[in-house]
Design an enzyme around this catalytic site. Structure first.
Site, mmCIF file in Angstrom:
data_model
loop_
_atom_site.group_PDB
_atom_site.id
_atom_site.type_symbol
_atom_site.label_atom_id
_atom_site.label_comp_id
_atom_site.label_asym_id
_atom_site.label_seq_id
_atom_site.Cartn_x
_atom_site.Cartn_y
_atom_site.Cartn_z
ATOM 1 N N LYS A 106 9.295 5.737 6.814
ATOM 2 C CA LYS A 106 8.658 6.899 6.188
ATOM 3 C C LYS A 106 9.222 8.148 6.852
ATOM 4 C CE LYS A 106 5.560 7.634 2.986
ATOM 5 N NZ LYS A 106 5.294 6.777 1.822
HETATM 6 P P1 NAD Z 1 1.843 14.419 -5.556
HETATM 7 O O1 NAD Z 1 2.229 15.461 -4.588
HETATM 8 O O2 NAD Z 1 2.559 14.331 -6.846
HETATM 9 O O3 NAD Z 1 0.276 14.538 -5.894
HETATM 10 C C1 NAD Z 1 -0.721 14.612 -4.928
HETATM 11 C C2 NAD Z 1 -1.981 15.103 -5.625
HETATM 12 O O4 NAD Z 1 -3.080 15.000 -4.734
HETATM 13 C C3 NAD Z 1 -1.912 16.567 -6.063
HETATM 14 O O5 NAD Z 1 -2.470 16.708 -7.344
HETATM 15 C C4 NAD Z 1 -2.796 17.273 -5.040
HETATM 16 O O6 NAD Z 1 -3.397 18.436 -5.552
HETATM 17 C C5 NAD Z 1 -3.813 16.198 -4.767
HETATM 18 N N1 NAD Z 1 -4.503 16.397 -3.499
HETATM 19 C C6 NAD Z 1 -4.009 16.867 -2.328
HETATM 20 N N2 NAD Z 1 -4.992 16.919 -1.411
HETATM 21 C C7 NAD Z 1 -6.108 16.462 -2.012
HETATM 22 C C8 NAD Z 1 -7.443 16.272 -1.602
HETATM 23 N N3 NAD Z 1 -7.820 16.573 -0.353
HETATM 24 N N4 NAD Z 1 -8.318 15.767 -2.479
HETATM 25 C C9 NAD Z 1 -7.929 15.459 -3.744
HETATM 26 N N5 NAD Z 1 -6.702 15.630 -4.195
HETATM 27 C C10 NAD Z 1 -5.792 16.122 -3.346
HETATM 28 O O7 NAD Z 1 1.930 13.045 -4.733
HETATM 29 P P2 NAD Z 1 2.063 11.568 -5.300
HETATM 30 O O8 NAD Z 1 3.491 11.181 -5.249
HETATM 31 O O9 NAD Z 1 1.297 11.429 -6.561
HETATM 32 O O10 NAD Z 1 1.348 10.743 -4.137
HETATM 33 C C11 NAD Z 1 -0.071 10.549 -4.098
HETATM 34 C C12 NAD Z 1 -0.388 9.364 -3.198
HETATM 35 O O11 NAD Z 1 0.293 8.219 -3.685
HETATM 36 C C13 NAD Z 1 0.061 9.519 -1.746
HETATM 37 O O12 NAD Z 1 -0.878 8.851 -0.918
HETATM 38 C C14 NAD Z 1 1.374 8.787 -1.708
HETATM 39 O O13 NAD Z 1 1.697 8.326 -0.404
HETATM 40 C C15 NAD Z 1 1.060 7.645 -2.647
HETATM 41 N N6 NAD Z 1 2.228 6.984 -3.218
HETATM 42 C C16 NAD Z 1 3.141 7.680 -3.968
HETATM 43 C C17 NAD Z 1 4.220 6.999 -4.512
HETATM 44 C C18 NAD Z 1 5.208 7.678 -5.423
HETATM 45 O O14 NAD Z 1 6.059 6.979 -5.980
HETATM 46 N N7 NAD Z 1 5.118 8.979 -5.634
HETATM 47 C C19 NAD Z 1 4.402 5.642 -4.265
HETATM 48 C C20 NAD Z 1 3.443 4.960 -3.501
HETATM 49 C C21 NAD Z 1 2.364 5.660 -2.992
#
Ligand code: NAD
Length: 417
Positions: A106
């Site tokens: 990561k």
């Molecule tokens: P992103 O940046 O596209 O979206 C994150 C969202 O969470 C945003 O809408 C933001 O406003 C919201 N957010 C931030 N702080 C918050 C809070 N305190 N309460 C509620 N909402 C909040 O990110 P993403 O890629 O969608 O990732 C989201 C989660 O999924 C993370 O935990 C990430 O590690 C996990 N994840 C992502 C992927 C991927 O392919 N993008 C893969 C596996 C896991």
């Protein structure tokens, strides 16, 4: 971000519980409690006002026994070495649970991307990549997007790395835009995988997707696409939130319209025809499926006994603390853990990497059907073990993942002796 719970403490505690349960070789246990290597870099960036800011960046390889280091890069003010290390450990187990040939890594930069211009973000990304140019590589370490990083940032990483080696190397990063070697289906892959695991769960419970009411915490890449796919399949999306708060309408929200509202105003809040709710309220809403898709440490011993959804599918990494896991299990919830429920992202990253190395690209149907095959098989393995061993699905996933990693380590042996 990690509040009262340090994500690394949680990750190590979870691992210790599994190690005990499967009688893990003590030497392997000791080795896997700590990362293989951590890089900390300082990234000086000329800001738009000509001043210079210095940002701290991290890249952690937890374990690379099963293949190159793989994991996303996060841009967030709360990024710390501990958090990145925890996330790298979860990546090791996740790649092993879905059985793809990667180790866990990561990365992250402590910065506030919301307050940075596109130029500043580009400069930061290129400097971070330059600092790690001997670490990243298609055979060694392949980054991907995570919170507040996106395909454009992956394109800058690919370009910076390619400029330094002298030719275009699409295999160095995944989650790239399609024209430079991205995979069809990658953008929605995490959500699609999450939805496949929800379908598998519904099938086991003899329930129909049309009858499901869904609340999504975090309306970013993962949360939005999960809502969109489930809505198209007939589920009712009753609530969604972002960092500023949430909206609720028991009759249902239109995910695309809501996304357009968020694009326009910067938040889901204020969406016409919906009630305003807090993130805490969203988690405890009356619904059948809850998808935490924001950050870690959201479901804790403080609120786990008030969660009403029967199915909790972790789009986010680490949203539930170990104490909350136990509460949810005792309450008979069907809890699909992150290492299974969000593994679709890294699975299609793997497809993108394979396509990039071969310079031969697949159709979206091929990508989605191969993803389904991997997700369905992983779900069945985890479900079966959780039933036979009478453990929650996180423990079952970890038992499978940790055993696979341990097997690879034992086969490869210790060097030098
Ligand atoms: P992103 O940046 O596209 O979206 C994150 C969202 O969470 C945003 O809408 C933001 O406003 C919201 N957010 C931030 N702080 C918050 C809070 N305190 N309460 C509620 N909402 C909040 O990110 P993403 O890629 O969608 O990732 C989201 C989660 O999924 C993370 O935990 C990430 O590690 C996990 N994840 C992502 C992927 C991927 O392919 N993008 C893969 C596996 C896991």
């Amino acid at each position: 971000m990690s509040g009262t719970h340090n994500a690394l403490d949680v990750a190590v505690r979870q691992f210790d519980m599994v190690a005990e349960r499967i009688n893990l070789d003590p030497a392997i246990h000791k080795r896997l409690r700590v990362p293989a290597r951590c890089y900390i870099v300082s990234c000086p960036v000329r800001m738009d006002d000509r001043s210079v800011e210095v940002f701290t960046g991290y890249r952690v390889h937890h374990n690379t026994s099963r293949g190159p280091a793989k994991g996303g890069i996060r841009y967030h003010p709360d990024v710390t070495l501990d958090e990145v290390t925890a996330l790298s450990m979860w990546m090791t187990w996740k790649c092993a649970v879905v059985d793809i040939p990667y180790g866990g890594a990561k990365g992250g930069v402590a910065c506030n991307p919301k307050q940075m211009s596109r130029t500043e973000l580009q400069h930061l990304t290129r400097r971070y990549t330059s600092e790690l140019v001997n670490v990243f590589g298609p055979r060694t370490d392949i980054p991907a997007p995570d919170v507040y990083t996106n395909p454009q940032i992956m394109a800058w990483i690919m370009d910076t790395y390619s400029m330094s080696i002298g030719y275009a190397e699409p295999g160095v990063v995944t989650g790239k835009p399609i024209p430079i070697g991205g995979s069809l289906g990658r953008n929605e892959a995490t959500s699609r995988g999450c939805v496949f695991s929800i379908y598998s769960m519904l099938k086991r419970l003899n329930r129909d997707v049309n009858e499901q009411t869904v609340a999504v915490q975090g309306y970013g890449n993962v949360g939005y696409h999960a809502a969109d796919i489930l809505h198209d399949a007939g589920a009712t999306i009753v609530a969604a939130s972002d960092s500023r708060g949430g909206v609720y309408n028991p009759k249902g929200l239109d995910p695309r319209d809501l996304a357009a509202h968020k694009n326009e105003t910067g938040t889901v809040q204020g969406y016409p025809g919906a009630d305003s709710i807090t993130n805490e309220e969203l988690l405890e809403l009356e619904c059948t499926v809850l998808i935490p898709a924001a950050l870690d440490n959201q479901i804790t011993e403080r609120n786990a006994d008030r969660i009403k959804a029967d199915i909790i599918a972790e789009g986010a990494n680490g949203p539930t603390t170990p104490a909350a896991d136990d509460i949810l299990y005792d309450r008979g919830k069907y809890h699909l853990p992150d290492v299974l429920a969000n593994a679709g992202g890294v699975t299609v990253s793997y497809f993108e990497w394979v396509q990039g190395l071969e310079r031969y690209f697949w159709t979206e149907e091929e990508v989605n059907s191969k993803l389904k095959g991997i997700m369905d098989r992983a779900f069945e393995n985890v479900w079966h073990l959780s039933q036979t061993e009478k453990v929650n699905m996180r423990m079952a996933s970890y038992m499978i993942g940790v055993k696979r990693v341990a097997e690879a380590m034992l086969l490869r042996g210790l060097y030098p002796q």
